[in-house]
Design a protein around this motif. Structure first.
Motif, short mmCIF file in Angstrom:
data_model
loop_
_atom_site.label_atom_id
_atom_site.label_comp_id
_atom_site.label_asym_id
_atom_site.label_seq_id
_atom_site.Cartn_x
_atom_site.Cartn_y
_atom_site.Cartn_z
N LYS B 63 -5.26 10.85 -0.41
CA LYS B 63 -4.64 9.51 -1.25
C LYS B 63 -4.54 8.35 -0.16
CE LYS B 63 -1.21 12.07 -2.52
NZ LYS B 63 -1.58 13.39 -2.19
N THR B 64 -3.79 8.65 1.09
CA THR B 64 -3.31 7.98 2.09
C THR B 64 -4.93 7.19 2.42
OG1 THR B 64 -1.49 8.63 2.50
CG2 THR B 64 -2.26 7.36 4.02
N THR B 65 -5.74 8.11 2.83
CA THR B 65 -7.08 7.68 3.29
C THR B 65 -7.65 6.60 2.55
OG1 THR B 65 -7.18 9.89 4.38
CG2 THR B 65 -9.01 8.67 4.16
N LEU B 67 -6.31 4.77 0.21
CA LEU B 67 -5.71 3.66 -0.16
C LEU B 67 -5.84 2.75 1.46
CD1 LEU B 67 -3.75 2.37 -2.04
CD2 LEU B 67 -1.92 2.84 -0.24
N LYS B 68 -5.94 3.30 2.51
CA LYS B 68 -6.17 2.66 3.69
C LYS B 68 -7.53 2.23 3.83
CE LYS B 68 -2.10 3.81 6.19
NZ LYS B 68 -1.35 4.65 7.41
N PHE B 97 -0.19 -4.71 1.87
CA PHE B 97 0.27 -3.28 1.84
C PHE B 97 1.79 -3.24 1.87
CE2 PHE B 97 0.11 1.03 3.30
CZ PHE B 97 -1.46 1.52 2.87
N GLN B 100 4.61 3.14 3.57
CA GLN B 100 5.56 4.28 2.97
C GLN B 100 6.64 4.42 4.08
OE1 GLN B 100 3.50 8.19 3.40
NE2 GLN B 100 5.27 9.22 2.47
N ASP B 176 1.81 2.82 -0.59
CA ASP B 176 1.76 4.32 -0.35
C ASP B 176 2.98 4.95 -0.66
OD1 ASP B 176 0.93 6.57 0.58
OD2 ASP B 176 0.49 6.18 2.93
N GLU B 177 3.19 5.81 -1.53
CA GLU B 177 4.32 6.36 -1.58
C GLU B 177 5.52 5.75 -1.29
OE1 GLU B 177 4.74 10.64 -0.73
OE2 GLU B 177 2.43 10.62 -0.39
N VAL B 208 0.35 5.29 -4.43
CA VAL B 208 0.07 6.36 -4.16
C VAL B 208 1.21 7.10 -4.63
CG1 VAL B 208 -0.30 8.14 -2.59
CG2 VAL B 208 -1.66 6.02 -2.57
N THR B 209 1.25 8.22 -5.32
CA THR B 209 2.52 8.99 -5.53
C THR B 209 2.32 10.64 -5.69
OG1 THR B 209 4.30 9.56 -6.92
CG2 THR B 209 2.39 8.87 -7.89
#
Ligand SMILES: Nc1ncnc2c1ncn2[C@@H]1O[C@H](COP(=O)(O)OP(=O)(O)OP(=O)(O)O)[C@@H](O)[C@H]1O
Ligand SMILES: [Mg+2]
Lengths: 251, 271, 269
Positions: B63-65, B67-68, B97, B100, B176-177, B208-209
């Protein structure tokens, strides 16, 4: 660094530095820098000399005795400071003062009190290394997560068990880092002590060499010391590496 | 792909929109870390403008990947990102952005932190501080302009991060979260404030969650990712009417059904 | 967080009694205790070369009053300041460059690791052959001890700059230059400054060592001279003043560090 698509290991740059040294030496620019090659020849020769063996044995003895005291003392002080609030406040001040004090100025006093011999060197070694070991141990103890201690208690560990089964191991990464720093400082302490006392072991050899302009021998002796200091500290570094996996994860 | 993909998206004015415009297009994105960590596999996705899209999936699914990569902070191994139809590489002014871990400058005040994006664009000091003050008020932390990040609670720090992202006036917010480091009460309050804020600011949000409830509660579109290598498992549109109050929504049948459905989907990956 | 701040304030006010906090009270007691031990040790005496605390203090004030001490400090501090200045300017620049550029790092890091770990003090006797016994020799002694620490700390500081802050800067399209000046260097400055503080401590060792070994001037000479004529109170006074002076200097550098570089450390612990 990457060159021609290949990773060149970092220590390779030391070879370049060695090359520069050799060139400076060959060109005879500064007489205190003889060519590295002749220093290496002298190194082989010095390493076989009997006075070197004696000096090395004497220094090694002072080093091990001093380090023994410094490690036990440093860990003890560090734990005391980490666990007892009052000790933290009182000892903390002294440990911090001595950890950064110009201890070279104390050596003349030690020479008066303990004579021009082994004892002064041992005390110098202790003075140079104990404080950093205490400070790092303290940092390690302070980083131990309270829940780890509570875990020990909840499973009924005695105070003593808690100390050597949980807390010591939890603080070990920092303790080892402190011991490594302590070792490095101890070698510096030995050199400074012996240079100042000047009549014993390596100090006497250094003095002889520099007084009679024997630069090759002087550098050879210095290189041996460098290698010793680096070798010893990377040995502890290896140990540190083995516990590294939990060093960062506690916080 | 589930049928819910074809259903009508909700528009802000309540009128049905036949074809949504995608402000962000994710095309065939594949990502390898090194040679053997396969993080994402051929992701194709459209992010409709003005809506909240959530990435949901098991830990480590990428997910993080993803989003980034959309943010331009990571290079994809292959594939491309289109913003308003044009391919982009690297970060751009249309995206902002929210980190987190907040990523606030510890040596700068709240005011300077919020204005930082504008500072990087060489905007005049009083100009950017005016904008910053506006958004500081908007996210509800006025009075804290001269405080340093360490003097704020986790929830307040995240509001600073949000205000900073809003201040650069990007159309797309990537989060991101953002609530993972705050407690549950703060989180709920924050969720409501966020919904309210987005109604006012009209942003597109990618979020992202880990929380199914949060995803269903907030999103127009939920993208469920499968474990490594991350692929799109399904896209769900909860279609929850947000006219009701937060408590009613959480008791709404539709809401609870979606939570249950996603839980059943994700549970497979736990075995 | 707001509540923890309140709490730590409460703790502080509880700890202070009679306007002195318990902490300084205990510290004061430990200092007095040490002086008392020193006095007793000198009265016994544990060695002919061990003056009492009071004799030492008297000698200290005499030396300050007749200007000897001040002249000696001027002699010692001048090379220290010059040496630290040079090491700081050169060392921080090099260290930062190493942190930003892989080639620089590849070339310089190993040599400075060697220089920091190795007992470079051994080289001090050689300095005389080139720089004589004047100011320059002492400056060089300071530099060879202080520079490696400063370089390596600056390098590590930049290398460990927060990845998430750097990404944040990227996400707002900061240029590389903005990234360096607005994020990396401010982020690294506490550690860089700490490196300077360690450099000062190391440089202090170096300058005293040079004075004891090669150039009989400054505090080092005060120590050597009074030892040679068996004026132990004066000798101890000189040593004592050095320890106190360095404790104060390093202590204030530490406070400056907390005050200017670590706003997050100012409140509580
Ligand atoms: N820099 C990296 N180098 C190598 N592998 C990485 C790196 N970053 C992430 N990965 C791997 O890629 C995969 C996806 O990571 P990512 O952080 O995107 O997951 P995630 O879905 O955000 O997880 P979480 O829910 O735990 O935050 C993980 O398996 C992770 O181990
Ligand atoms: Mg993640």
């Amino acid at each position: 660094m990457i060159l021609f698509g290949r990773q060149i290991p970092a220590f390779f740059s030391l070879l370049i530095w060695g090359g520069i040294w050799e060139i400076v030496g060959q060109l005879d620019l500064v007489f205190i820098f003889p060519p590295l090659s002749s220093v290496l020849v002298a190194l082989v020769e010095v390493a076989q000399r009997r006075d070197f063996h004696e000096a090395a044995a004497v220094s090694l003895k002072a080093f091990s005795i001093g380090m023994g005291f410094a490690i036990t003392g440093g860990i003890f002080i560090g734990f005391l400071m980490g666990r007892v609030e009052t000790a933290d406040k009182v000892l903390g001040m002294w440990v911090n003062i001595f950890a950064s004090a110009p201890l070279s100025s104390l050596v003349p006093v030690l020479m008066l009190l303990f004579g021009l011999g082994q004892l002064t060197i041992i005390v110098t070694v202790i003075l140079f290394s104990i404080w950093i070991i205490a400070l790092d141990t303290y940092a390690g103890v302070r980083h131990i997560s309270p829940s780890l201690e509570e875990m020990g208690k909840s499973f009924g560990a005695s105070r003593w068990q808690l100390l050597y089964k949980v807390l010591f191991w939890a603080a070990l990464p920092e303790i080892l880092a402190g011991v490594r720093m302590g070792l490095i400082r101890a070698v510096k302490g030995i050199v400074i002590g012996q240079l100042l006392v000047a009549v014993v072991a390596l100090g006497r050899m250094f003095q002889t060499y520099s007084r009679s302009f024997l630069m090759e021998e002087f550098w050879a002796l210095t290189l041996i010391l460098f290698v010793f200091a680096l070798g010893f500290s990377s040995l502890i570094g290896l140990l540190e590496h083995r516990v590294e996996y939990y060093a960062g994860t506690r916080i | 792909m589930p049928t819910s993909l074809q259903s009508m998206p909700r528009a802000d004015d309540g009128a049905p929109v036949s074809k949504t415009e995608n402000i962000v297009e994710v095309r065939d994105i594949t990502k390898f870390y090194g040679t053997d960590v396969h993080a994402l596999e051929k992701i194709n996705l459209g992010i409709p403008v003005g809506q909240m899209t959530t990435f949901l999936g098991p830990s480590g699914c990428g997910k993080t990947t993803l989003l980034k990569i959309i943010a331009g902070l990571l290079e994809p191994t292959s594939g491309e990102i289109l913003i308003k139809g044009a391919p982009v590489s690297g970060p751009g002014p249309e995206r902002a952005f929210v980190f987190q871990d907040f990523a606030l400058l510890p040596w700068a005040t709240v005011l300077r932190n919020v204005a930082f994006g504008l500072e990087l664009r060489h905007e005049a000091k009083n100009e950017r501080e005016k904008v910053a003050r506006h958004y500081i008020a908007e996210v509800g932390i006025s009075g804290f302009e001269q405080k340093y990040p360490h003097e704020l609670s986790g929830g307040m720090r995240q509001r600073v991060g949000l205000a900073r992202a809003l201040a650069v006036n990007a159309e797309v917010l990537l989060m991101d979260e953002p609530f993972s480091a705050v407690d549950e009460q703060t989180r709920r309050k924050f969720q409501e404030d966020l919904l309210h804020l987005l109604a006012v600011e009209k942003k597109t949000v990618i979020f992202v969650t880990h929380s199914i409830e949060e995803a269903v509660y907030l999103s127009d579109q939920i993208v469920l990712l499968s474990p490594r290598p991350g692929r799109i498992h399904s896209i769900i549109r909860p279609e929850i009417s947000r006219d009701a109050g937060p408590d009613e929504i959480r008791r709404d049948k539709n809401y609870l059904d979606h939570v249950e459905e996603i839980w059943q989907d994700l549970r497979k990956y736990l075995e | 967080m707001a509540t923890t701040i309140g709490l730590s304030n409460a703790e502080k006010s509880e700890a202070s009694a009679f306007g002195l906090s318990k902490i300084t009270l205990y510290q004061l007691l430990s200092i007095l205790g040490l002086f008392a031990l020193w006095e007793i040790g000198g009265l016994v005496p544990i060695s002919v070369a061990f003056p009492t605390f009071s004799e030492t203090t008297v000698a200290l004030f005499e030396m300050i009053a007749d200007g000897r001490m001040i002249a000696a400090y001027a002699d010692t501090l001048k090379p220290l300041l010059i040496g630290i200045g040079i090491s700081a300017g050169f060392g921080v620049t090099l260290g930062v460059a190493m942190g930003l550029n892989r080639r620089f790092q590849w070339f310089w890091e190993p040599i400075f690791i060697v220089l920091q770990a190795a007992p470079v003090a051994a080289l001090i006797p050689l300095i005389t052959f080139i720089y004589g016994i004047g100011l320059a020799a002492k400056v060089v002694a300071v530099i060879i001890l202080a520079l490696p620490i400063i370089v390596l700390n600056s390098y590590k500081a930049v290398r460990n700059a927060s990845a998430s802050l750097i990404q944040m800067c990227q996400s707002f399209q900061g240029t590389r230059l903005q990234q360096i000046w607005k994020v990396i260097i401010p982020n690294a400055s506490p550690v860089i400054f700490a490196g300077l503080r360690l450099g000062v401590a190391a440089g202090f060792i170096g300058v005293i060592l040079a004075e004891l070994l090669i150039t009989p001037t400054g505090i080092g000479d005060l120590i050597t001279y009074h030892r040679s004529v068996a004026e132990y109170a004066e000798m101890y006074a000189a040593v004592f003043s050095v320890i106190v002076f360095s404790a104060i200097t390093v202590g204030s550098l530490e406070r400056a560090e907390t005050r200017f570089f670590r706003p997050d450390k100012k409140v509580g612990r």
